[in-house]
Design an enzyme around this catalytic site. Structure first.
Site, mmCIF file in Angstrom:
data_model
loop_
_atom_site.group_PDB
_atom_site.id
_atom_site.type_symbol
_atom_site.label_atom_id
_atom_site.label_comp_id
_atom_site.label_asym_id
_atom_site.label_seq_id
_atom_site.Cartn_x
_atom_site.Cartn_y
_atom_site.Cartn_z
ATOM 1 N N THR A 41 0.714 -1.195 -0.023
ATOM 2 C CA THR A 41 0.024 0.060 0.105
ATOM 3 C C THR A 41 0.941 1.174 -0.016
ATOM 4 O O THR A 41 0.530 2.158 -0.641
ATOM 5 C CB THR A 41 -1.082 0.022 1.223
ATOM 6 O OG1 THR A 41 -1.561 -1.264 1.162
ATOM 7 C CG2 THR A 41 -1.804 1.259 1.372
ATOM 8 N N THR B 44 4.208 -9.293 15.021
ATOM 9 C CA THR B 44 3.093 -10.016 14.235
ATOM 10 C C THR B 44 2.115 -8.814 13.812
ATOM 11 O O THR B 44 1.899 -7.907 14.634
ATOM 12 C CB THR B 44 2.556 -10.635 15.191
ATOM 13 O OG1 THR B 44 3.368 -11.721 15.831
ATOM 14 C CG2 THR B 44 1.089 -11.612 14.860
HETATM 15 N N1 ASP Z 1 -2.349 -5.981 0.941
HETATM 16 C C1 ASP Z 1 -1.149 -4.733 1.291
HETATM 17 C C2 ASP Z 1 0.012 -5.588 1.479
HETATM 18 O O1 ASP Z 1 0.408 -6.290 2.197
HETATM 19 C C3 ASP Z 1 -1.558 -4.195 2.635
HETATM 20 C C4 ASP Z 1 -0.437 -3.072 3.125
HETATM 21 O O2 ASP Z 1 0.378 -2.819 2.303
HETATM 22 O O3 ASP Z 1 -0.700 -2.935 4.024
HETATM 23 O O4 ASP Z 1 0.645 -5.602 0.282
#
Ligand code: ASP
Length: 345
Positions: free
Chosen positions: A18, A170
């Site tokens: 993200t 975690t």
């Molecule tokens: N789905 C995303 C990922 O883990 C969520 C994030 O980046 O926080 O790549």
């Protein structure tokens, strides 16, 4: 007193997630950001007194798609730039960040420089993004030096004002900015008005042994979480998985399991046939204490490996690393039960 020297060089490694996305305000969708424009869009980074270089995965990925090949790719980038850079910041999706960073902690032996994983809950282009603080402070921490030596000499994870030992973390929240917890080990650094470094919690490469990157990981490992009502045929199908070499067994509380004969004999037989089984607690915090209750006595007797207070993420990564390092069956249990990178007590 830790400071940033102007000659300090930090390498940003962008893998996806993200953090590197921008929202298309017309359609509302998230799309990958042109990473080359990243530094330009965060002018605050130029105020840090250090040089920042960057490399990016050719195709940035959502971290749900991470696998051991990507872990080797990240480790190889660090190896390639180890002599030319003083610190590394890995931008990674938060979903599997604890897995990747735990694995890297084992793969990078005798690490003498900081490798800081970070990401964000909101994309960098969002108005209320947490990405900027996470990124800026991660770079700042990666650049910190004391007596011309990097202050952090381990794989760490920075999120929402706290730096943790990565292999102790975690992901605990998909909504709040405070997405990670490290319940069995205190933070290494806290970011408030000042950066508060807890020197007593840091790992150091005191003997200055030569840095070495392990690139062979064996993923013939499995994970089974106990639950009331577990069916014998499910257990058997896991234990009889072709080529399975090691299994993380998430036990109850302080390492307890049902005393049913089918479960005990199934596990015992599997261990006798060479399967490495590690008991970790399915609680978020605390430790396996083998033999504390009658319900763990049998597990202790059958020589199950005591995962103590290791996280599941770290246990899986440690198994892949040890299996890939050809550790002998005789010493496997002893080595697993030894803290190699500060991942257990
Ligand atoms: N789905 C995303 C990922 O883990 C969520 C994030 O980046 O926080 O790549």
């Amino acid at each position: 007193m830790a400071t940033i020297n102007t000659h300090t060089k930090v390498l940003l490694i962008y893998t996806g997630g993200t953090i590197g996305m921008v929202r298309d305000y017309d359609t509302g969708t998230l799309k990958a950001f042109d990473f080359k424009r990243l530094l330009k869009s965060i002018p605050e980074l130029t105020q840090l007194n250090c040089q920042i270089d960057s490399v990016s995965f050719d195709t940035p990925i959502d971290s749900s798609n991470m696998n051991t090949t990507h872990w080797v790719a990240i480790a190889s980038i660090i190896e390639e730039h180890y002599e030319t850079h003083d610190g590394f910041v890995v931008l990674h999706g938060s979903d599997t960040m604890s897995h990747t960073s735990s694995a890297l902690s084992f793969m990078l032996e005798n690490l003498g420089k900081p490798v800081i994983f970070t990401g964000s809950q909101l994309p960098i282009g969002d108005l209320r993004t947490d990405a900027k603080e996470n990124l800026i402070t991660s770079v700042q921490i990666a650049a910190l030096q004391e007596k011309d030596k990097p202050l952090i000499q381990e794989v760490a994870l920075y999120f929402e004002y706290k730096l943790y030992r990565a292999n102790r973390t975690t992901k605990i929240n998909a909504e709040q900015f405070e997405a990670f917890a490290s319940l069995n080990y205190p933070p290494l650094v806290e970011s408030g008005v000042h950066l508060k470094v807890y020197n007593e919690h840091l790992l150091t490469n005191r003997q200055s042994k030569k840095f070495f990157v392990h690139k062979v990981l064996d993923n013939n490992v499995g994970l089974l979480r106990l639950f009331p009502g577990l069916n014998p045929s499910v257990l058997n199908s896991v234990l009889e998985t072709p080529d399975l070499k090691a299994l993380v067994l998430e036990t109850y509380g302080a390492g307890n399991a049902p005393t049913d004969a089918w479960l005990i004999s199934g596990l015992k037989e599997a261990i006798k046939n060479g399967l490495h089984i590690v008991s970790v607690t399915q609680c978020s915090g605390g430790s396996v204490l083998m033999g504390q209750y009658e319900t763990s006595e049998q597990l202790k007797k059958m020589q199950i490996i005591n995962g103590k207070d290791i996280t599941t993420e770290s246990a899986l990564a440690k198994l892949m690393y040890l299996l890939g390092s050809n550790v002998s069956n005789k010493s496997f249990k002893t080595i697993f039960e030894t803290a190699l990178r500060g991942e257990m007590q």
